[in-house]
Design a protein around this motif. Sequence first.
Motif, mmCIF file in Angstrom:
data_model
loop_
_atom_site.group_PDB
_atom_site.id
_atom_site.type_symbol
_atom_site.label_atom_id
_atom_site.label_comp_id
_atom_site.label_asym_id
_atom_site.label_seq_id
_atom_site.Cartn_x
_atom_site.Cartn_y
_atom_site.Cartn_z
ATOM 1 N N VAL A 87 2.753 -4.536 3.609
ATOM 2 C CA VAL A 87 3.717 -3.443 3.527
ATOM 3 C C VAL A 87 2.954 -2.135 3.330
ATOM 4 C CG1 VAL A 87 5.684 -2.456 2.285
ATOM 5 C CG2 VAL A 87 5.466 -4.943 2.516
ATOM 6 N N VAL A 88 3.277 -1.143 4.159
ATOM 7 C CA VAL A 88 2.706 0.190 4.012
ATOM 8 C C VAL A 88 3.861 1.166 3.827
ATOM 9 C CG1 VAL A 88 1.313 2.018 5.042
ATOM 10 C CG2 VAL A 88 0.730 -0.386 5.476
ATOM 11 N N SER A 89 3.847 1.881 2.709
ATOM 12 C CA SER A 89 4.862 2.896 2.430
ATOM 13 C C SER A 89 4.148 4.235 2.422
ATOM 14 C CB SER A 89 5.539 2.629 1.084
ATOM 15 O OG SER A 89 6.442 3.662 0.766
ATOM 16 N N PHE A 90 4.477 5.078 3.410
ATOM 17 C CA PHE A 90 3.770 6.352 3.581
ATOM 18 C C PHE A 90 4.746 7.504 3.499
ATOM 19 C CE2 PHE A 90 2.631 9.819 6.518
ATOM 20 C CZ PHE A 90 1.409 10.215 5.982
ATOM 21 N N THR A 91 4.385 8.517 2.731
ATOM 22 C CA THR A 91 5.110 9.783 2.715
ATOM 23 C C THR A 91 4.115 10.879 3.045
ATOM 24 O OG1 THR A 91 6.615 8.973 1.004
ATOM 25 C CG2 THR A 91 6.534 11.348 1.360
ATOM 26 N N GLY A 92 4.398 11.637 4.104
ATOM 27 C CA GLY A 92 3.456 12.674 4.512
ATOM 28 C C GLY A 92 3.802 13.245 5.871
ATOM 29 N N LEU A 131 0.870 -1.177 0.000
ATOM 30 C CA LEU A 131 0.000 0.000 0.000
ATOM 31 C C LEU A 131 0.904 1.222 0.000
ATOM 32 C CD1 LEU A 131 -2.645 1.590 0.298
ATOM 33 C CD2 LEU A 131 -2.488 1.229 2.775
ATOM 34 N N GLY A 132 0.849 2.004 -1.070
ATOM 35 C CA GLY A 132 1.669 3.208 -1.182
ATOM 36 C C GLY A 132 0.805 4.450 -1.037
ATOM 37 N N ILE A 133 1.073 5.248 -0.004
ATOM 38 C CA ILE A 133 0.305 6.464 0.270
ATOM 39 C C ILE A 133 1.201 7.654 -0.049
ATOM 40 C CG2 ILE A 133 -1.020 7.763 1.982
ATOM 41 C CD1 ILE A 133 -1.358 5.129 3.534
ATOM 42 N N ALA A 134 0.795 8.449 -1.036
ATOM 43 C CA ALA A 134 1.665 9.497 -1.577
ATOM 44 C C ALA A 134 1.193 10.887 -1.157
ATOM 45 C CB ALA A 134 1.716 9.401 -3.099
#
Length: 474
Positions: free
Chosen positions: A220-225, A144-147
Motif C-alpha cells: 500500500v502506498v499513500s501519497f499526498t503531494g 508506505l505513507g509519503i507526506a
Amino acid sequence: MIPFHVAGRPTIGTDVLTVRSPYNTEVVGVTSLSTAEQVEQAVAAAVGATGPAAALTAAERAAALDEISARIRQRAEQFAQLITAENGKPLKWARAEVARAVSTFRWAAEEARRFSGELQRLDTDPAAAGRIAMIRRVPRGPVLGIAPFNFPLNLVAHKVAPALAVGAPIIVKPAPATPLTALLLGEVMSGLDLPAGMFSVLPIPNERVAELVADPRLPVVSFTGSGPVGAQIRAAVPHKHVTLELGGNAAALICQDWTDLDFAAQRIATFANYQAGQSCIAVQRVFVHHDQLAAFTPKLIAAVEALCTGDPRDERTDVGPVIDERAARRIEEWIGEAVAGGARILTGGGRDGTTLTPTVLIDAPADAKVSAEEVFGPVLVLAGVDTDADGLAAIDDSAYGLQAGVFTHRLDVAFAAHRRLRVGGIIIGDVPSFRADQMPYGGVKGSGSGREGVASAMQDYTEPRVMVLTGLTL
C-alpha cells in the motif's frame, strides 16, 4: 542532532539534514538522512510486525491511538511552535493543525472500536441454505505513507492513525522541507505497547523514494503531494494499492440568491490565504454573478488587504511565507504571465523573499496558470458569470476536482451542484476549504484517487476476507 525512528527506535543516519525557517532561513533543527541499510531495517521490521500488528485487539489499538492523542494534546504548544518554525505557517494556524491532529487520533481510536465487519445471509439461493458469510477487512500489509510539507503533522496523522486503527505497520516518509514535526510525532509514539516494527519515520531524499515505492513488501502506498509525482507513482506500481491526494484549484461560486456578500468576502479572503495559499483546498477561483460583481469586489479587496502579512511567529500574523524562494518566484512569475495575458491586479502582487502580498486578479485568461493550474500561493482569481448554471460549469472547467464551495440558500441549487460537479466534496454556504477529519476527503480527475478521512483510509488500507459458515439455520 534530532533522531528519526527505525522500527520505533531512535536512530541517527550519516548525512546531515539541516532544516531552516522559510521566513528568515534561521536554523530550526538538525537531523540526518536514513541510510539504505536503515531503510531496509525499517521495511524488514514492518514485514515482521505484520502478523503481530494484525493480531492486536481492538482495545489495544484504540488504547494506543487514545494515548497518542493525549500526548499530542499535552505537547500541543511545542508542536505548534515547531510547525511554525519549519513550515512558516502562522502560529494561529499551526495551533489549529495540532488540534486537528489530536482529533484525528481520537477519532481513529473510536473507529478502531467500530471496525467489525458484517454478516451476510446466503440462503437467498436454495443451494446455499444453511450458510452465512462473515466478511471482515484485514490489512493488505505494511503501508508506505509519503507526506507533504503543508500540514506536517495532521497529514502525517492521516496516514499513521488509520494504519494503527486497522493493525497495519507503517513507514512514514516526511517532506524534506518539514521532517522535524514528523520526527516529534515519532518521539511521541515511542514507548507505546505496540509490536516492534509497527512504525518508522524515515527522512529520505526524494531521489531515493522510487526504490521504496517499488519495494514489493509494501503493498500500500499513500501519497499526498504534487500531481506529476503522483502520476509517476501510479505508473510505477500499477499492481499496488495506491491512494493519491494531488491537490486542486478550488473554486467558490456566489449564487444569485446569496445576499450576505460581507460574509462571503471575509471567508474567501481568509481561506485563500490562511496557509499562504498552500492548501489543496485553499480558495483560488471565485465566480460571482455579473450583477453582484461591482458590490462584491471592493468587499473582497478590503477583506484581503485587512489580513496581516509577516512573521509567522507573531500572534497577529494571518499570512506567512511560502515554503521557499523557488516557490515564491514561481508564483510571482505566474502572476506576471496572467497580467501579460490581460489580467488586472486589484490588490497585492508584490514579493519580499518568500513572502508574497495576498493578491486578487480579475480578467485572467482561462488558460493562464493562475486559473488552470494549482497556484499553491496567496492568489485569488475573480471572474463574473451570468447564471448559477454558468458558475457551476466554470467550476467544472478544470483539470482538478477536489472540493468546491457554493454560496446559496436554495436546496435545488445545492442538489444541482452536488449532482453536477465532478469533485470529491461540495461545501454549501461556505468556502471549499472546510474539512472535517472524519469525513471522506479526496478528489477526482487530476486531484487523485482514494480517500483520506480515518474510516475511508481504513478501507483503503484493508481488503475483504470472507468466511462461510455451514450448517446454520437463520
